[in-house]
Write a protein that holds these residues in place. Structure first.
Motif, PDB file in Angstrom:
ATOM      1  N   MET A   1       0.818  -1.180   0.000  1.00 18.44           N
ATOM      2  CA  MET A   1       0.000   0.000   0.000  1.00 18.44           C
ATOM      3  C   MET A   1       0.870   1.254   0.000  1.00 18.44           C
ATOM      4  SD  MET A   1      -3.020   1.043  -0.239  1.00 18.44           S
ATOM      5  CE  MET A   1      -4.509   0.447   0.419  1.00 18.44           C
ATOM      6  N   SER A   2       1.970   1.208   0.731  1.00 14.29           N
ATOM      7  CA  SER A   2       2.872   2.364   0.754  1.00 14.29           C
ATOM      8  C   SER A   2       3.416   2.650  -0.639  1.00 14.29           C
ATOM      9  CB  SER A   2       4.029   2.111   1.715  1.00 14.29           C
ATOM     10  OG  SER A   2       3.557   1.977   3.022  1.00 14.29           O
ATOM     11  N   GLY A   3       3.689   1.607  -1.380  1.00 15.38           N
ATOM     12  CA  GLY A   3       4.190   1.779  -2.739  1.00 15.38           C
ATOM     13  C   GLY A   3       3.176   2.465  -3.642  1.00 15.38           C
ATOM     14  N   ILE A   4       1.906   2.115  -3.476  1.00 15.41           N
ATOM     15  CA  ILE A   4       0.853   2.737  -4.282  1.00 15.41           C
ATOM     16  C   ILE A   4       0.768   4.224  -3.967  1.00 15.41           C
ATOM     17  CG2 ILE A   4      -1.651   2.820  -4.667  1.00 15.41           C
ATOM     18  CD1 ILE A   4      -1.639  -0.251  -4.205  1.00 15.41           C
TER      19      ILE A   4
ATOM     20  N   PHE B   1       3.747   6.059  -5.391  1.00 10.42           N
ATOM     21  CA  PHE B   1       3.590   6.185  -6.836  1.00 10.42           C
ATOM     22  C   PHE B   1       2.627   7.321  -7.175  1.00 10.42           C
ATOM     23  CE2 PHE B   1       1.142   5.023 -10.665  1.00 10.42           C
ATOM     24  CZ  PHE B   1       2.169   5.065 -11.609  1.00 10.42           C
ATOM     25  N   MET B   2       1.489   7.389  -6.470  1.00  8.71           N
ATOM     26  CA  MET B   2       0.498   8.431  -6.746  1.00  8.71           C
ATOM     27  C   MET B   2       1.059   9.824  -6.464  1.00  8.71           C
ATOM     28  SD  MET B   2      -2.979   6.461  -5.429  1.00  8.71           S
ATOM     29  CE  MET B   2      -3.635   7.892  -4.713  1.00  8.71           C
ATOM     30  N   VAL B   3       1.813   9.980  -5.386  1.00 10.23           N
ATOM     31  CA  VAL B   3       2.409  11.273  -5.053  1.00 10.23           C
ATOM     32  C   VAL B   3       3.428  11.669  -6.117  1.00 10.23           C
ATOM     33  CG1 VAL B   3       3.914  12.460  -3.391  1.00 10.23           C
ATOM     34  CG2 VAL B   3       1.962  11.117  -2.581  1.00 10.23           C
ATOM     35  N   CYS B   4       4.261  10.722  -6.518  1.00 11.54           N
ATOM     36  CA  CYS B   4       5.271  11.011  -7.546  1.00 11.54           C
ATOM     37  C   CYS B   4       4.617  11.400  -8.870  1.00 11.54           C
ATOM     38  CB  CYS B   4       6.196   9.812  -7.739  1.00 11.54           C
ATOM     39  SG  CYS B   4       7.287   9.528  -6.335  1.00 11.54           S
ATOM     40  N   VAL B   5       3.602  10.674  -9.288  1.00 16.00           N
ATOM     41  CA  VAL B   5       2.898  10.996 -10.530  1.00 16.00           C
ATOM     42  C   VAL B   5       2.257  12.380 -10.430  1.00 16.00           C
ATOM     43  CG1 VAL B   5       0.905  10.362 -11.967  1.00 16.00           C
ATOM     44  CG2 VAL B   5       2.537   8.611 -11.265  1.00 16.00           C
TER      45      VAL B   5
END
Length: 185
Positions: free
Chosen positions: A1-4, A7-11
């Motif tokens: 979940m942390s990875g998701i 990823f969303m913050v980076c995008v």
């Protein structure tokens, strides 16, 4: 979940960079963080208040009185559960009935632990455990205190307007859930 989430913050920041909206994105992050902390603190206050009320009711014997009142229904719904399990289930269902939300969680966990101790086949949930899960999840609510408080904190002009809808939906969910558990066991 942390990875998701990462990823969303980076995008989001990459898109903001290409759209030229980095300052607005950074401001939105700070505003969102501030709002989430305020909501968390108000929610924590509500939860502490209702947990205290629930504990005071338990210590005053109110839960035992309510337990005797609902005993025939509880025995019918949880026929293989012992006295300890039924008492804890009653506390949890009463907390949910009064709309105490997360304050009902500790009683629910203790009730499920009691049901698990009484379970003859520990590798799979008993029928009483299934029924308790459904009733705890659907839970009929007379006064949705947490939702009303959150609506008031969010600035709702009429935070109590949802109460009749909550009654209809929660009653229907409880009845349907209990009937399905009995039919599908």
């Amino acid at each position: 979940m942390s990875g998701i989430w990462c990823f969303m913050v980076c995008v989001s920041f990459v898109c903001a960079f290409f759209n030229g909206t980095v300052p607005e994105t950074a401001a939105a992050v700070l505003d969102g963080t501030k709002d989430s902390v305020e909501t968390l603190l108000s929610f924590a206050g509500i939860m502490c208040f209702w947990t205290g009320i629930l504990k005071a009711g338990e210590n005053a014997g109110l839960m035992k009185l309510i337990g005797r009142l609902f005993s025939p229904v509880i025995k019918c719904l949880f026929p293989k559960t012992g006295e300890e399990g039924r008492a804890l289930i009653t506390v949890n269902l009463c907390a949910n009935l009064l709309g105490m939300g997360n304050a009902a969680t500790p009683a629910g966990i203790r009730a499920m632990e009691a049901l698990d101790r009484e379970n003859a086949q520990p590798e799979k949930p008993s029928d009483d455990m299934r029924m308790f899960t459904i009733l705890n999840t659907t839970s009929f609510t007379v006064f949705p205190a947490t939702v009303v408080a959150l609506r008031a904190a969010a600035g709702s002009a009429a935070p109590y307007d949802i109460v009749p809808a909550v009654w209809c939906v929660s009653a229907g969910a409880v009845v349907l859930g209990a009937v399905l558990v009995k039919l599908l066991k």
